[in-house]
Design a protein around this motif. Structure first.
Motif, PDB file in Angstrom:
ATOM      1  N   GLU A 122       0.814  -1.226   0.000  1.00  0.00           N
ATOM      2  CA  GLU A 122       0.000   0.000   0.000  1.00  0.00           C
ATOM      3  C   GLU A 122       0.843   1.270   0.000  1.00  0.00           C
ATOM      4  OE1 GLU A 122      -0.097  -1.515   4.371  1.00  0.00           O
ATOM      5  OE2 GLU A 122      -0.273  -2.418   2.392  1.00  0.00           O
ATOM      6  N   ARG A 123       2.139   1.143   0.263  1.00  0.00           N
ATOM      7  CA  ARG A 123       3.031   2.298   0.273  1.00  0.00           C
ATOM      8  C   ARG A 123       3.786   2.468  -1.051  1.00  0.00           C
ATOM      9  NH1 ARG A 123       2.970   0.827   5.785  1.00  0.00           N
ATOM     10  NH2 ARG A 123       3.288   2.604   7.194  1.00  0.00           N
ATOM     11  N   ALA A 124       3.673   1.502  -1.939  1.00  0.00           N
ATOM     12  CA  ALA A 124       4.502   1.468  -3.139  1.00  0.00           C
ATOM     13  C   ALA A 124       3.707   1.782  -4.402  1.00  0.00           C
ATOM     14  CB  ALA A 124       5.152   0.091  -3.277  1.00  0.00           C
ATOM     15  N   ASP A 125       4.384   2.413  -5.348  1.00  0.00           N
ATOM     16  CA  ASP A 125       3.811   2.570  -6.682  1.00  0.00           C
ATOM     17  C   ASP A 125       3.871   1.234  -7.419  1.00  0.00           C
ATOM     18  OD1 ASP A 125       3.300   5.527  -6.842  1.00  0.00           O
ATOM     19  OD2 ASP A 125       5.438   5.564  -6.367  1.00  0.00           O
ATOM     20  N   LEU A 126       4.966   0.514  -7.212  1.00  0.00           N
ATOM     21  CA  LEU A 126       5.143  -0.820  -7.792  1.00  0.00           C
ATOM     22  C   LEU A 126       5.716  -1.727  -6.719  1.00  0.00           C
ATOM     23  CD1 LEU A 126       6.741   0.244 -11.196  1.00  0.00           C
ATOM     24  CD2 LEU A 126       4.453  -0.738 -10.888  1.00  0.00           C
ATOM     25  N   CYS A 127       5.110  -2.889  -6.541  1.00  0.00           N
ATOM     26  CA  CYS A 127       5.568  -3.829  -5.509  1.00  0.00           C
ATOM     27  C   CYS A 127       5.843  -5.176  -6.151  1.00  0.00           C
ATOM     28  CB  CYS A 127       4.523  -3.961  -4.409  1.00  0.00           C
ATOM     29  SG  CYS A 127       5.103  -4.918  -2.991  1.00  0.00           S
ATOM     30  N   LEU A 128       7.096  -5.620  -6.045  1.00  0.00           N
ATOM     31  CA  LEU A 128       7.494  -6.910  -6.582  1.00  0.00           C
ATOM     32  C   LEU A 128       7.501  -7.935  -5.459  1.00  0.00           C
ATOM     33  CD1 LEU A 128       8.542  -8.286  -9.224  1.00  0.00           C
ATOM     34  CD2 LEU A 128      10.823  -8.044  -8.215  1.00  0.00           C
ATOM     35  N   HIS A 129       6.632  -8.919  -5.569  1.00  0.00           N
ATOM     36  CA  HIS A 129       6.523  -9.984  -4.571  1.00  0.00           C
ATOM     37  C   HIS A 129       7.313 -11.198  -5.036  1.00  0.00           C
ATOM     38  CE1 HIS A 129       3.141  -8.223  -2.262  1.00  0.00           C
ATOM     39  NE2 HIS A 129       2.815  -7.683  -3.427  1.00  0.00           N
ATOM     40  N   ALA A 130       8.362 -11.545  -4.313  1.00  0.00           N
ATOM     41  CA  ALA A 130       9.044 -12.807  -4.580  1.00  0.00           C
ATOM     42  C   ALA A 130       8.103 -13.940  -4.167  1.00  0.00           C
ATOM     43  CB  ALA A 130      10.351 -12.886  -3.795  1.00  0.00           C
ATOM     44  N   PRO A 131       7.964 -14.965  -4.976  1.00  0.00           N
ATOM     45  CA  PRO A 131       6.986 -16.013  -4.689  1.00  0.00           C
ATOM     46  C   PRO A 131       7.483 -17.019  -3.648  1.00  0.00           C
ATOM     47  CG  PRO A 131       8.071 -16.480  -6.756  1.00  0.00           C
ATOM     48  CD  PRO A 131       8.602 -15.162  -6.281  1.00  0.00           C
ATOM     49  N   SER A 132       7.746 -16.525  -2.441  1.00  0.00           N
ATOM     50  CA  SER A 132       8.213 -17.374  -1.355  1.00  0.00           C
ATOM     51  C   SER A 132       8.026 -16.648  -0.034  1.00  0.00           C
ATOM     52  CB  SER A 132       9.697 -17.702  -1.545  1.00  0.00           C
ATOM     53  OG  SER A 132      10.163 -18.508  -0.486  1.00  0.00           O
ATOM     54  N   ASP A 133       8.010 -17.417   1.051  1.00  0.00           N
ATOM     55  CA  ASP A 133       8.027 -16.864   2.397  1.00  0.00           C
ATOM     56  C   ASP A 133       9.359 -17.136   3.092  1.00  0.00           C
ATOM     57  OD1 ASP A 133       5.362 -15.825   2.422  1.00  0.00           O
ATOM     58  OD2 ASP A 133       4.623 -17.879   2.641  1.00  0.00           O
ATOM     59  N   ALA A 134      10.288 -17.793   2.408  1.00  0.00           N
ATOM     60  CA  ALA A 134      11.591 -18.134   2.976  1.00  0.00           C
ATOM     61  C   ALA A 134      12.603 -17.045   2.618  1.00  0.00           C
ATOM     62  CB  ALA A 134      12.063 -19.476   2.447  1.00  0.00           C
ATOM     63  N   THR A 135      13.188 -16.431   3.637  1.00  0.00           N
ATOM     64  CA  THR A 135      14.089 -15.295   3.422  1.00  0.00           C
ATOM     65  C   THR A 135      15.174 -15.566   2.383  1.00  0.00           C
ATOM     66  OG1 THR A 135      13.613 -14.364   5.589  1.00  0.00           O
ATOM     67  CG2 THR A 135      15.695 -13.720   4.580  1.00  0.00           C
ATOM     68  N   PRO A 136      15.916 -16.673   2.460  1.00  0.00           N
ATOM     69  CA  PRO A 136      16.976 -16.875   1.466  1.00  0.00           C
ATOM     70  C   PRO A 136      16.453 -16.947   0.029  1.00  0.00           C
ATOM     71  CG  PRO A 136      17.244 -18.409   3.294  1.00  0.00           C
ATOM     72  CD  PRO A 136      15.908 -17.752   3.472  1.00  0.00           C
ATOM     73  N   LEU A 137      15.299 -17.554  -0.153  1.00  0.00           N
ATOM     74  CA  LEU A 137      14.730 -17.660  -1.498  1.00  0.00           C
ATOM     75  C   LEU A 137      14.204 -16.319  -1.978  1.00  0.00           C
ATOM     76  CD1 LEU A 137      12.927 -21.098  -1.093  1.00  0.00           C
ATOM     77  CD2 LEU A 137      15.134 -20.638  -2.200  1.00  0.00           C
ATOM     78  N   ILE A 138      13.609 -15.552  -1.078  1.00  0.00           N
ATOM     79  CA  ILE A 138      13.159 -14.200  -1.431  1.00  0.00           C
ATOM     80  C   ILE A 138      14.353 -13.372  -1.895  1.00  0.00           C
ATOM     81  CG2 ILE A 138      12.185 -12.050  -0.521  1.00  0.00           C
ATOM     82  CD1 ILE A 138      10.563 -13.823   1.464  1.00  0.00           C
ATOM     83  N   GLN A 139      15.439 -13.444  -1.143  1.00  0.00           N
ATOM     84  CA  GLN A 139      16.623 -12.659  -1.487  1.00  0.00           C
ATOM     85  C   GLN A 139      17.209 -13.081  -2.831  1.00  0.00           C
ATOM     86  OE1 GLN A 139      18.790 -13.280   2.176  1.00  0.00           O
ATOM     87  NE2 GLN A 139      18.157 -11.288   2.973  1.00  0.00           N
ATOM     88  N   GLN A 140      17.172 -14.367  -3.145  1.00  0.00           N
ATOM     89  CA  GLN A 140      17.652 -14.813  -4.459  1.00  0.00           C
ATOM     90  C   GLN A 140      16.829 -14.191  -5.581  1.00  0.00           C
ATOM     91  OE1 GLN A 140      17.967 -19.072  -4.939  1.00  0.00           O
ATOM     92  NE2 GLN A 140      18.920 -19.307  -2.936  1.00  0.00           N
ATOM     93  N   ILE A 141      15.526 -14.166  -5.387  1.00  0.00           N
ATOM     94  CA  ILE A 141      14.649 -13.580  -6.403  1.00  0.00           C
ATOM     95  C   ILE A 141      14.893 -12.080  -6.509  1.00  0.00           C
ATOM     96  CG2 ILE A 141      12.233 -13.088  -6.983  1.00  0.00           C
ATOM     97  CD1 ILE A 141      13.076 -15.973  -7.599  1.00  0.00           C
ATOM     98  N   HIS A 142      15.079 -11.412  -5.371  1.00  0.00           N
ATOM     99  CA  HIS A 142      15.310  -9.964  -5.399  1.00  0.00           C
ATOM    100  C   HIS A 142      16.545  -9.608  -6.213  1.00  0.00           C
ATOM    101  CE1 HIS A 142      12.838  -8.999  -1.517  1.00  0.00           C
ATOM    102  NE2 HIS A 142      12.077  -9.355  -2.540  1.00  0.00           N
ATOM    103  N   ILE A 143      17.654 -10.289  -5.970  1.00  0.00           N
ATOM    104  CA  ILE A 143      18.872  -9.918  -6.696  1.00  0.00           C
ATOM    105  C   ILE A 143      18.763 -10.309  -8.162  1.00  0.00           C
ATOM    106  CG2 ILE A 143      20.350 -11.932  -6.285  1.00  0.00           C
ATOM    107  CD1 ILE A 143      21.305  -8.175  -6.060  1.00  0.00           C
ATOM    108  N   THR A 144      18.066 -11.390  -8.454  1.00  0.00           N
ATOM    109  CA  THR A 144      17.844 -11.766  -9.853  1.00  0.00           C
ATOM    110  C   THR A 144      16.999 -10.713 -10.558  1.00  0.00           C
ATOM    111  OG1 THR A 144      18.037 -14.115  -9.319  1.00  0.00           O
ATOM    112  CG2 THR A 144      16.903 -13.558 -11.381  1.00  0.00           C
ATOM    113  N   ALA A 145      15.915 -10.294  -9.917  1.00  0.00           N
ATOM    114  CA  ALA A 145      15.057  -9.260 -10.505  1.00  0.00           C
ATOM    115  C   ALA A 145      15.831  -7.950 -10.675  1.00  0.00           C
ATOM    116  CB  ALA A 145      13.824  -9.042  -9.636  1.00  0.00           C
TER     117      ALA A 145
END
Length: 194
Positions: free
Chosen positions: A153-176
């Motif tokens: 609700e605070r973002a103009d664009l919000c990218l959701h990594a499709p995981s709830d596991a921190t290490p996997l979220i971080q992998q998706i973030h750096i890839t994106a």
């Protein structure tokens, strides 16, 4: 060996989930367009996050300022996670919750893009920075996990990594982030003959 294979399979499955998610792909494209437009118009990219996300913020800013895929002019990006004098002064004098907010207020200008990274979407220091950025007229991009906490609700664009596991979220973030940087690089500094 089982733990190694299990993690690699989870990593592969998370990447596949991102590939299969049209909203994810569209959001990465929209973020790329937003950052391209900001930099083309003289704006800058401000990045921030805590812990591993701080490392990602620094990594992303470095790719923009230096280079990603080929030699080209630098692009304006600043990681708000790197100046220990600023971080410790704000943390000591105002509280850790304001370490990014005060930097956004000092450095952010209308038309800049603020990339806020939080795997949980609930980090007070990140949320306060997003609020300050919105108040100042920055475009707000969030990288978060599957639920997003209070970031969407605070973002103009919000990218959701499709995981709830921190290490996997971080992998998706750096890839994106690498995808975004690569697209922006091509948009702003096309290779001869490309």
């Amino acid at each position: 060996m089982t733990a190694i294979v299990d993690f690699l399979v989870k990593s592969r499955d998370t990447v596949q989930s991102a590939i299969d998610d049209a909203r994810f792909i569209d959001t990465v494209a929209a973020i790329s367009d937003l950052v391209t437009m900001s930099l083309r118009n003289g704006g800058k990219l401000l990045t921030l996050g805590n812990g591993g996300s701080a490392g990602d913020a620094q990594h992303i800013a470095g790719e923009f300022v230096s280079r990603l895929n080929y030699d080209r002019a630098p692009a304006a990006a600043i990681a708000l996670t790197t100046d220990t004098s600023v971080l410790t002064a704000i943390g000591n004098d105002y509280g850790y919750e304001q370490v990014f907010e005060r930097q956004v207020r000092a450095l952010g200008r209308p038309g800049d893009v603020l990339l806020a990274i939080s795997t949980s979407g609930r980090s007070p220091s990140v949320l306060r920075a997003m609020d300050a950025g919105r108040e100042l007229g920055l475009k707000i991009v969030a990288f978060t996990g599957a639920t997003g906490g209070s970031m969407p609700e605070r973002a103009d664009l919000c990218l959701h990594a499709p995981s709830d596991a921190t290490p996997l979220i971080q992998q998706i973030h750096i890839t994106a982030a690498h995808i975004v940087c690569g697209i922006v690089e091509e948009n702003l500094f096309p290779r001869p003959g490309a």
